[in-house]
Design an enzyme around this catalytic site. Structure first.
Site, short mmCIF file in Angstrom:
data_model
loop_
_atom_site.label_atom_id
_atom_site.label_comp_id
_atom_site.label_asym_id
_atom_site.label_seq_id
_atom_site.Cartn_x
_atom_site.Cartn_y
_atom_site.Cartn_z
N SER A 141 0.83 -1.20 0.00
CA SER A 141 0.00 0.00 0.00
C SER A 141 0.86 1.25 0.00
CB SER A 141 -0.91 0.02 1.24
OG SER A 141 -1.58 1.27 1.34
N TYR A 165 -0.40 6.01 -5.20
CA TYR A 165 -1.28 7.17 -5.24
C TYR A 165 -0.48 8.29 -5.90
CZ TYR A 165 -4.96 5.34 -2.17
OH TYR A 165 -6.00 4.63 -1.63
N THR A 191 -3.75 3.66 -8.30
CA THR A 191 -5.14 3.80 -7.85
C THR A 191 -5.69 5.12 -8.37
OG1 THR A 191 -4.86 2.43 -5.89
CG2 THR A 191 -6.64 4.03 -5.84
N LYS A 308 -6.03 0.83 -11.29
CA LYS A 308 -7.00 0.33 -10.32
C LYS A 308 -8.14 1.33 -10.15
CE LYS A 308 -7.30 -1.57 -5.63
NZ LYS A 308 -8.32 -0.70 -5.02
N HIS A 332 -13.25 0.49 -5.16
CA HIS A 332 -12.57 0.78 -3.89
C HIS A 332 -13.35 0.23 -2.70
CE1 HIS A 332 -8.94 3.09 -2.77
NE2 HIS A 332 -9.50 3.17 -1.58
N GLY A 386 -9.42 -8.12 0.19
CA GLY A 386 -9.28 -6.90 0.96
C GLY A 386 -9.66 -7.05 2.42
N ARG A 387 -10.85 -6.58 2.75
CA ARG A 387 -11.26 -6.55 4.16
C ARG A 387 -11.11 -7.90 4.88
NH1 ARG A 387 -15.20 -2.94 1.80
NH2 ARG A 387 -15.18 -0.87 2.80
#
Length: 435
Positions: A141, A165, A191, A308, A332, A386-387
């Site tokens: 990340s 980013y 992203t 993304k 997202h 992800g989560r």
């Protein structure tokens, strides 16, 4: 960095990861040992809620607005039913996929999720160790709690990508990309859907944004260009409204100093930790980004570039026209636009539009092996988790992430076999029925 070799297919006497994982759980149960992390995703989420602060859980679990996009991501999977085929020899199953010339043993990658220190003190390091143990590629990340170089050491030879980013500073963009290359990253994932922060009601109600407390900015504070830009700024530069100095403010300043790499007392007395947060808020994202800017990134690196945040067919076509190597069909996780199209609804038309010329990754809403089967059948080449792995991290640290990954691999392996498929290549849209 050496490439992982294509896994040898299991012999007919080997049960595969699905039956292995089932057996492991049931045998432990005989000794009174239930899974360390609940297998059921709802119970897993609840365990994570218990382990995290309200602010941390709200940041991870929440979405934009009324969270209708989050709900749509899940509901979108219900529109497709798997049609199992019978009497097909599925005793030997191959769940591997090939991405950018590398063969991975399963169709999973770990999605880039920032501020993992809110879930567990070992944060990205625990996730990297789990990824290494389970041979699952990790996407670093841009908003990590740990610099990418430290995570790279924990990963060993396990493949990794870097999420970017796009900053206001192109010098910083180039520096991050160069660091990613040196850290052994095999692709850059840009992203696109977070050039502005979505209206996230859970965070707003708690008046909590972790970055303002110095969390999740380790890639910046460890970057030489960012540190140079920081020194060029005046330390007393004001950003935003004035804040009253009270106990809450003092606690935040102490937190900022504790999160800054120069050490607590030096950071507290120099004011550099606060300056770094101010600089970050003004530089981290660039709303003016356009398709023409992608040429700058291509000049910076020869690595594959993945975009993304694609859900529009037109954007998928533009990605192809601009020579992008891959896209992530993603909204997202429902965190940016309330009421947006679900990722799984967007996937089929995008897959048809780009064909086999662009590698398609998928995320947003994946909760089970059956979800993975549907995403692959509808055109994805691999999926991003992800989560669920963050919930595993919160509930059990490194071991929690390992269990989540093993469960996902087992669930998909069994689903694929029970549907009559011996390999991912056989997971096609013809195995699905539109409700």
């Amino acid at each position: 960095m050496s490439k992982p070799q294509k896994p040898t297919s299991p012999s007919p006497s080997q049960p595969g990861i699905g039956r292995e994982r089932q057996t492991e759980i049931y045998v432990r149960g005989v000794s009174g040992q239930p899974p360390a992390v609940p297998v059921d995703i709802a119970r897993q989420e609840e365990r994570a809620r218990e382990a995290m602060s309200p602010e941390a859980f709200g940041y991870v679990a929440g979405g934009a607005g009324m969270e209708r996009t989050m709900a749509a991501n899940r509901q979108g999977f219900e529109k497709w039913a798997i049609v199992p085929r019978m009497l097909r020899d599925v005793s030997v199953r191959d769940t591997s996929v090939e991405i950018f010339g590398t063969r991975y043993p399963s169709p999973y990658m770990l999605a880039p999720i920032g501020v993992l220190e809110m879930a567990h003190p070992e944060a990205d390091l625990a996730v990297a160790r789990a990824a290494r143990r389970e041979s699952v590629p990790m996407i670093f990340s841009n908003q990590a709690s740990v610099p990418m170089e430290d995570c790279a050491r924990e990963l060993g030879e396990t493949p990794r990508f870097f999420q970017l980013y796009w900053s206001v500073s192109n010098d910083l963009v180039k520096s991050l990309v160069q660091r990613a290359e040196k850290a052994g990253c095999e692709a850059i994932v840009v992203t696109l859907d977070t050039t502005l922060l979505g209206w996230r009601t859970r965070d707003l109600d708690l008046a909590y944004l972790p970055f303002l407390r110095g969390k999740g900015i380790a890639q910046y504070t460890s970057d030489p260009v960012f540190r140079r830009l920081l020194k060029e700024d005046e330390l007393d530069q004001e950003v935003g409204p004035e804040r009253k100095v009270n106990l809450a403010t003092i606690r935040v300043l102490m937190e900022l100093a504790g999160n800054y790499p120069d050490g607590f007392f030096k950071s507290l007395t120099s004011g550099e930790a606060l300056a770094a947060v101010r600089k970050f808020t003004g530089i981290y994202s660039r709303p003016s980004l356009t398709w023409e800017d992608l040429s700058f990134l291509r000049e910076c690196t020869d690595l594959p570039i993945v975009l993304k945040g694609i859900t529009a067919v037109e954007d998928a076509r533009l990605a192809k026209e601009h020579g992008m190597d891959g896209i992530v069909v993603s909204n997202h996780g429902g965190r940016q636009v309330d009421g947006a199209l679900s990722s799984i609804e967007a996937l089929p038309a995008i897959a048809e539009a780009v064909g086999e010329d662009v590698t398609i990754f998928f995320d947003s809403g994946i909760r089970t092996g059956a979800d993975v089967f549907k995403a692959l059948a509808l055109g994805a080449d691999a999926v991003l988790l992800g989560r669920p792995y963050v919930y595993g991290l919160a509930a059990g640290g490194e071991e929690g992430v390992v269990e989540v990954l093993r469960n996902f691999k087992a669930d998909f392996d069994l689903t694929m076999g029970l549907a009559g498929c011996r390999s991912v290549a056989e997971v096609k849209a013809s195995r699905l029925h539109a409700r």
